[in-house]
Structures are given as C-alpha cells and as structure tokens.
Motif scaffolding. Structure first.
Motif, short mmCIF file in Angstrom:
data_model
loop_
_atom_site.label_atom_id
_atom_site.label_comp_id
_atom_site.label_asym_id
_atom_site.label_seq_id
_atom_site.Cartn_x
_atom_site.Cartn_y
_atom_site.Cartn_z
N GLY A 153 45.21 -8.50 -36.43
CA GLY A 153 46.05 -7.81 -35.46
C GLY A 153 46.43 -6.42 -35.91
O GLY A 153 46.44 -5.48 -35.11
N TRP A 154 46.75 -6.28 -37.19
CA TRP A 154 47.12 -4.97 -37.71
C TRP A 154 45.94 -4.01 -37.63
O TRP A 154 46.06 -2.86 -37.21
N ARG A 155 44.77 -4.50 -37.99
CA ARG A 155 43.57 -3.66 -37.97
C ARG A 155 43.19 -3.31 -36.53
O ARG A 155 42.84 -2.16 -36.23
N THR A 156 43.24 -4.28 -35.63
CA THR A 156 42.90 -4.04 -34.23
C THR A 156 43.82 -3.00 -33.62
O THR A 156 43.42 -2.24 -32.73
N GLY A 157 45.05 -2.94 -34.10
CA GLY A 157 46.01 -1.96 -33.61
C GLY A 157 45.74 -0.55 -34.13
O GLY A 157 46.53 0.36 -33.87
N GLY A 158 44.64 -0.37 -34.87
CA GLY A 158 44.27 0.95 -35.34
C GLY A 158 44.99 1.41 -36.59
O GLY A 158 44.98 2.60 -36.93
#
Length: 225
Positions: free
Chosen positions: A102-107
């Motif tokens: 989730g953190w990575r997907t959020g950029g």
C-alpha cells in the motif's frame, strides 16, 4: 522504483522485532546464551523491561556488571547460533505485505535498515518476497553490539539520489535506539510495542508509540513533516 518527489514521506523500517516478528526466537536464543555462562533464564516481560543497546549494557543490567570481553564473545556467538536455529519458525508481523504494498502503490518510498548482519538479512527479505517494495535494504556489516545512529546517517545519505529527505523520513522500529538513531539523523520516529521493549520504556523516547504496524503507518502519514 525511480525517483520520488521530495514532498513524499519516506519510511525506514527496522527488521528484527518490527517487520520480522522474531521476539520468541530472540528470547529463546537469549536464554540459551545465558545458560552457556551460567545465568538464569529471563521472561519476555523482564527482557522488554531491561533491553537496551549497546547489547553489552543489557547484559550489565542483568549481571550487575559489564560482561568481560571473553564472556561477550561467548554470549554473542551463542546468541547468534541459537537464534539462527529458531529463526525458521518466525514469520513477518501481521499485515506486513499489505502495508508495504500500500505504501509503495501510493507512490512513496521505503527502505530497511537493520543491525542484523547484511549477508543474512538480504536472503531473508528475498525469501519473503518483499524485496521489491524497498529502494534499499541494508543490514550491519561491522561487529555486532553497537548503536544504529551512525548507520542511519549513512543510510539516508545513500538515499539522497532517490530524493529522500531526512526531515521527511519516519523510522518505524521496536527499540528506543531506533528513535535515537532517527533523531541523530534528523528524521522522525514511531515506535512499535511488538518487539524488544516495553511500552513504558518506549514512551520515554518521547515519540509516538503504537501497538500495531498498521497504526505505525497511519501515524507516519499524519506526522506534520
């Protein structure tokens, strides 16, 4: 992962006791190491109450004196030997894969900085299939038993090309030393109660203290960076 905007929050994750839920292996290995020099076993509660770094200081709290150089060598070797045999039964903390994705997907970017030996850390992270979530995975390359502060400074300096700003970085860990290392490097910290320290000792660090990694990430997002 490419370059990241300087306004994005970066998380530096601790490994042992944070992403990797290994406290049972740590207690078992600690007691096995104690047994090799004739010390009585310790409970989880007592461990969390007394634990500190540098680790010889932790042994001082238990023994009433600093271990001799010879005792330290025996205990350190014994701890790592027994820990390695128990490590295979340990898993990631609850919800880690979802939080990292989730953190990575959020950029936003994230990394691991651990005082666990680098040559053992990297294969573990890869075996759990989570390495791709991090722009850097870094373990200890020198002798064991020290503090994280200087390692943190070097870790964040190495991420400068990824546009990671220490002032917009949040260290998430389970030890007071994580908060001290963050402060030393000009970063922020959130401490998690699922690892090596009691809540009372973590609160003394003067940073947010949480009971789950999901709450740690939520707190990191809310910090006024």
């Amino acid at each position: 992962m490419g370059k990241h905007a300087t306004h994005a929050t970066h998380i530096v994750w601790d490994w042992n006791g944070t992403l990797f839920h290994d406290i049972d292996a740590v207690i078992g290995a600690t007691n096995a190491a104690f047994g090799e020099i004739g010390l009585e076993p310790i409970t989880l509660e007592r461990y969390r109450e007394l634990y500190c770094v540098p680790v010889p200081r932790f042994y001082e709290r238990l023994m009433g004196r600093l271990p001799t150089d010879a005792e330290w060598v025996v205990m350190d070797e014994a701890f790592h030997r027994h820990y390695t045999s128990r490590r295979e039964a340990c898993a990631l903390a609850e919800g880690v894969e979802t939080l990292l994705a989730g953190w990575r997907t959020g950029g936003r970017s994230q990394s691991i900085l651990s005082m666990y030996g680098h040559d053992e850390l990297l294969p573990l992270v890869r075996a759990f299939g989570i390495e791709s979530h991090f722009i850097r995975v870094e373990g200890r390359t020198g002798p064991s038993g020290g503090s994280k502060a200087e390692h943190m400074v070097r870790h964040l300096a190495a991420l400068a090309d990824e546009r990671v700003d220490p002032g917009r970085t949040v260290v998430i860990g389970d030890a007071v030393d994580d908060a001290l290392a963050a402060r030393h490097a000009g970063a922020h910290a959130v401490l998690y109660t699922g690892g090596s320290h009691s809540r009372a000792s973590l609160l003394a660090a003067g940073v947010p203290v949480v009971d789950s990694l999901a709450e740690a990430v939520e707190t990191a997002e809310r910090l006024p960076l």
